[in-house]
Design a protein around this motif. Sequence first.
Motif, PDB file in Angstrom:
ATOM      1  N   GLY A 104       8.188  -3.455   9.937  1.00 24.00           N
ATOM      2  CA  GLY A 104       7.137  -4.275   9.497  1.00 24.00           C
ATOM      3  C   GLY A 104       7.473  -4.550   8.076  1.00 24.00           C
ATOM      4  N   GLU A 105       6.750  -5.758   7.717  1.00 27.12           N
ATOM      5  CA  GLU A 105       6.841  -6.276   6.468  1.00 27.12           C
ATOM      6  C   GLU A 105       5.551  -6.952   6.180  1.00 27.12           C
ATOM      7  N   MET A 106       5.253  -7.089   4.638  1.00 24.70           N
ATOM      8  CA  MET A 106       4.024  -7.669   4.411  1.00 24.70           C
ATOM      9  C   MET A 106       4.292  -8.389   3.006  1.00 24.70           C
ATOM     10  N   SER A 107       3.556  -9.902   2.860  1.00 22.58           N
ATOM     11  CA  SER A 107       3.654 -10.285   1.571  1.00 22.58           C
ATOM     12  C   SER A 107       2.199 -10.580   1.327  1.00 22.58           C
ATOM     13  N   PHE A 108       1.777 -10.204   0.022  1.00 24.68           N
ATOM     14  CA  PHE A 108       0.316 -10.490  -0.465  1.00 24.68           C
ATOM     15  C   PHE A 108       0.754 -11.261  -1.761  1.00 24.68           C
ATOM     16  N   THR A 109       0.112 -12.659  -1.771  1.00 22.73           N
ATOM     17  CA  THR A 109      -0.034 -13.431  -2.849  1.00 22.73           C
ATOM     18  C   THR A 109      -1.396 -14.076  -3.164  1.00 22.73           C
ATOM     19  N   PRO A 110      -2.203 -13.250  -3.997  1.00 28.77           N
ATOM     20  CA  PRO A 110      -3.587 -13.950  -4.291  1.00 28.77           C
ATOM     21  C   PRO A 110      -3.856 -15.104  -5.120  1.00 28.77           C
ATOM     22  N   GLY A 111      -2.442 -15.286  -5.917  1.00 24.91           N
ATOM     23  CA  GLY A 111      -2.600 -16.194  -6.773  1.00 24.91           C
ATOM     24  C   GLY A 111      -1.306 -16.390  -7.550  1.00 24.91           C
ATOM     25  N   GLU A 112      -1.090 -17.390  -8.419  1.00 23.76           N
ATOM     26  CA  GLU A 112       0.339 -17.742  -8.864  1.00 23.76           C
ATOM     27  C   GLU A 112       0.947 -16.575  -9.538  1.00 23.76           C
ATOM     28  N   ASN A 113       0.037 -15.629 -10.258  1.00 25.07           N
ATOM     29  CA  ASN A 113       0.332 -14.758 -11.033  1.00 25.07           C
ATOM     30  C   ASN A 113       0.617 -13.551 -10.540  1.00 25.07           C
ATOM     31  N   PHE A 114       0.511 -13.160  -9.333  1.00 19.43           N
ATOM     32  CA  PHE A 114       0.598 -11.817  -8.497  1.00 19.43           C
ATOM     33  C   PHE A 114       1.249 -11.923  -7.434  1.00 19.43           C
ATOM     34  N   SER A 115       1.993 -11.275  -7.157  1.00 23.70           N
ATOM     35  CA  SER A 115       2.674 -11.070  -5.760  1.00 23.70           C
ATOM     36  C   SER A 115       2.996  -9.664  -5.328  1.00 23.70           C
ATOM     37  N   LEU A 116       2.878  -9.303  -4.127  1.00 22.22           N
ATOM     38  CA  LEU A 116       3.358  -8.020  -3.610  1.00 22.22           C
ATOM     39  C   LEU A 116       4.072  -8.296  -2.325  1.00 22.22           C
ATOM     40  N   ARG A 117       5.281  -7.625  -2.224  1.00 22.52           N
ATOM     41  CA  ARG A 117       6.276  -7.703  -1.177  1.00 22.52           C
ATOM     42  C   ARG A 117       6.524  -6.313  -0.809  1.00 22.52           C
ATOM     43  N   THR A 118       6.609  -6.059   0.468  1.00 20.64           N
ATOM     44  CA  THR A 118       6.970  -4.644   1.092  1.00 20.64           C
ATOM     45  C   THR A 118       7.442  -4.703   2.365  1.00 20.64           C
ATOM     46  N   SER A 119       8.337  -3.987   2.725  1.00 13.91           N
ATOM     47  CA  SER A 119       9.036  -4.037   4.088  1.00 13.91           C
ATOM     48  C   SER A 119       9.514  -2.550   4.427  1.00 13.91           C
ATOM     49  N   MET A 120       9.411  -1.916   5.690  1.00 13.64           N
ATOM     50  CA  MET A 120       9.862  -0.769   6.129  1.00 13.64           C
ATOM     51  C   MET A 120      10.287  -0.610   7.501  1.00 13.64           C
ATOM     52  N   VAL A 121      11.079   0.225   7.823  1.00 12.98           N
ATOM     53  CA  VAL A 121      11.547   0.970   9.209  1.00 12.98           C
ATOM     54  C   VAL A 121      11.068   2.218   9.297  1.00 12.98           C
ATOM     55  N   TRP A 122      10.213   2.644  10.107  1.00 13.49           N
ATOM     56  CA  TRP A 122       9.756   4.017  10.476  1.00 13.49           C
ATOM     57  C   TRP A 122      10.279   4.558  11.540  1.00 13.49           C
ATOM     58  N   ASP A 123      10.987   5.624  11.117  1.00 12.70           N
ATOM     59  CA  ASP A 123      11.630   6.336  12.544  1.00 12.70           C
ATOM     60  C   ASP A 123      10.595   7.376  13.247  1.00 12.70           C
ATOM     61  N   HIS A 124      10.070   6.730  14.270  1.00 11.09           N
ATOM     62  CA  HIS A 124       8.953   7.524  14.872  1.00 11.09           C
ATOM     63  C   HIS A 124       9.421   8.764  15.463  1.00 11.09           C
ATOM     64  N   ARG A 125      10.774   8.944  15.791  1.00 13.62           N
ATOM     65  CA  ARG A 125      10.993  10.395  16.624  1.00 13.62           C
ATOM     66  C   ARG A 125      11.365  11.501  15.220  1.00 13.62           C
ATOM     67  N   GLU A 126      11.808  11.007  14.345  1.00 13.09           N
ATOM     68  CA  GLU A 126      11.681  12.215  13.305  1.00 13.09           C
ATOM     69  C   GLU A 126      10.643  12.217  12.279  1.00 13.09           C
ATOM     70  N   ASN A 127       9.631  11.210  12.342  1.00 12.26           N
ATOM     71  CA  ASN A 127       8.676  10.903  11.850  1.00 12.26           C
ATOM     72  C   ASN A 127       8.842  10.679  10.250  1.00 12.26           C
ATOM     73  N   ASN A 128       9.692   9.928   9.829  1.00 12.95           N
ATOM     74  CA  ASN A 128      10.146   9.662   8.418  1.00 12.95           C
ATOM     75  C   ASN A 128      10.705   8.208   8.389  1.00 12.95           C
ATOM     76  N   ALA A 129      10.864   7.723   7.270  1.00 20.06           N
ATOM     77  CA  ALA A 129      11.318   6.317   7.033  1.00 20.06           C
ATOM     78  C   ALA A 129      13.053   6.190   6.992  1.00 20.06           C
ATOM     79  N   GLU A 130      13.330   5.216   7.842  1.00 17.67           N
ATOM     80  CA  GLU A 130      14.655   4.877   7.598  1.00 17.67           C
ATOM     81  C   GLU A 130      14.841   3.953   6.454  1.00 17.67           C
ATOM     82  N   SER A 131      14.270   3.204   6.171  1.00 19.81           N
ATOM     83  CA  SER A 131      14.309   2.307   4.686  1.00 19.81           C
ATOM     84  C   SER A 131      12.852   1.864   4.590  1.00 19.81           C
TER      85      SER A 131
END
Length: 823
Positions: free
Chosen positions: A656-683
């Motif tokens: 998954g990934e997400m980008s949130f930019t409510p205005g010119e002054n703030f931005s939030l970017r995130t991405s994740m790969v979740w290993d559902h078999r071991e129930n933890n994050a790969e990255s």
Amino acid sequence: MYPARALTRLSAIALGLTLSCTTLAQIQLQMPATTQDNNAGDCSANNISDRPVACDTKAKAAAIVPTLAFDWVPLASVPESLRDRECLICGGRYIDPLAAEGKGSAPEENDIHARADTSEMQENDAVMTGDVTAIQGYRQMRSDKAIFDREEESVTLIGNITMREPGLLLLGDNAKIYSATGEALMYDAQFVFYESHLRGTADALARDEDDIIHIHNGMFTYCPPEEQDWTVLSNEMDVDLEEGLATAHHATLEVEGVPVFYTPWLRLPLDDRRRTGLLWPDFGNDSDGGLDISTPLYLNLAPNYDALYAPRFIQERGLDHELQLRYLNPLVGHWTAAGAYLHHDSLYADDIPDNESADRWLGILRQNGLFQERWRSQIDYSKASDVDYMRDLDTANITAQRKTSLIQMASMDYLGDNWLTTLRAQQFQSLADDINKDYEEIPQLTTLYRSSGTPFELQPIFLGQYSNFGSNEDVVTGERLYGEAGLSYPMLWGYGFLTPTLKYRQVNYDLNDDRNERRFPDDSPSAGAPLFSLDGGLVFERDTSIGGRGFLQTLEPRLYYLYSEHEDQFDQPDFDTTDLTFSYYSLYRDTRFSGHDRLDDANQISAGVTTRYIDHETGRDLLSASIGQIYYFEDREVLLGRNAEPETDSSSGIAGEMSFTPGENFSLRTSMVWDHRENNAESAFVLGSYKTDNDSIFNLGYAYRRYLVSEAQPQTDEVNASTYLPINNNWSIFGAMSYSLEDDLSVEDLVGVEYDSCCWRVRLVHLRYYNNVNGNIIDFSDPDLERQKSIQFQILLKGMGGFGNRITDIMQEMIRGFRDREY
């Protein structure tokens, strides 16, 4: 009526301002309203053409009355639209009353319109007294008295002289202008350059027949009126406006009235044209090399080529000679050749055997060219004397400290209407003792058909590539021929899309394996496999609002089916192929490898969904979020490792990934790969950035990746933070840190302070980092591991320049979003 005696050039204004007319008859003398002839005209006449010239002259003259010294306007009186950061720091700004004046025609092409309280003829002189005002085009002048001498062909200006043109103001007590030669002289002069924020004074300003301005006993500074934190004083300064250059003789730099630097000769540019001369020195200090001082000399050899030579003294190493040459030609493009040579590095000599040379050197050649919009060329070649060169000597660049190789590449592209053909030669110089896997590609020839992508039309697919891989190491080498061909049929509607693709991939080798233990029994392995994909998605839309703002929300589900036959490839080498990092975009790729040494097998379907919130007014995404997963119908048996076990998982991690930019002054970017078999994050990755209107910058990020393929790649678990924080209009602090949660320590950090006034700016920086020695993985538990430290100092005299510019590069590298201001 006055005689039409020629006064061809009343050139008089220091630093380039000239007042000129063709004849005295063109100087229209105007009497004040109380004594003017009744036939002079009515300024209130409805028809503008019926109004006398005096009316226009009076209106323009009123506009040039200086209400404040040097036209300096205090901050409280500056319009909000003009209150930039410089205005806030300086507590005001210069406002040019003629800033809106156009320069459509030269003043010499216009008549001079003059007025005064009184005017009379005294033998051969025309005398104007009392608020004398003259306007010629965009050029304006005022004085208490003006005397026009017909025989001498001169004009004498007396008392409270003000001379203006857009961008320039001159004040003086007495001036004399000789029109026949263009010579002029002004006493007790003051001047202001609005755009460059410079002001100065002079006992006398003289202009010779060659239009060279001579400033006698002069001073200039960037500081606002009533402040003189620094000034440059000169017995004699020559200003050549045509060349945009000033030369000061016997110049002294004073700080707070105290002389700190003297030079018998100093050359100063008046514009941004390139000039031959010494640049400001650059210096710093680090824990290995000690004091580090560079004094660059710039040589402007021609409009299309130049040179920069910088002798650099490093306390513990010696004298390093650095040279850069640049050449620009429309036929052969932009060339840069650079190099450095340090004879007998004293510090390096202590770490190498006696029979090895301690001379250090670096050579760089770069080129970019585009000929007739069809032929594109590029060269990027670097070579160093040893593997430690970048770590030891490129101390102003943290990224350079991490380099494990130097690229040596040349390429030529042909850009056809539908075809792209590239011929490339590439190799690497390894800077890591334990990393020397890179092959030479000499040459590589690639031909690609670029389809138009027109919906509802068959799109051909073709890619052909020949590569010759060589190496100086004891590894298998050889030639590789790769090709793929097929068709796609894109279908596009307002509510979605569907694209089927069918192609065939083939790879063939001709190997050279002369080692005792042959890994590849067949010198000519080959593999081929068909590939089919079907990519489709829908777009649902609805109008919504958040906080009173209107948005278009979309919901975009997408399915991607991929099938590729399995072909056994255990007998094929790995020349340039690696596993691609898995992310959300991997869901819709038709391969999981980079390079062409593996034709991956696949029978899988990817399912993903994206939602967006699009601002109705700006068209920008407020929010974009995606999530998806790959479902495998068969095991993946084609892998890079010869003895690697097949991948048997029935599904990938959830990406998954997400980008949130409510205005010119703030931005939030995130991405994740979740290993559902071991129930933890790969990255996982997240980065938030915030920038305020006063240029404050805040960055906070986190990066995590566990190893999945090779134990040689350590786990990453790191927090990154950086900030640039103005405390007030003058003081700022800044810092950056990369902190390893895995090792519980700071890998690299920076802390600094800045003082920025209207006249000057100073920065002090302390930097710490660990060298990635020879590309090895750093063992932070090693008690002998040393942290490198560096102290950098920068000072800038605004309007003049400064030294310590390497600090700017370090700050822009470590503080995301930081861009240095010109002043």
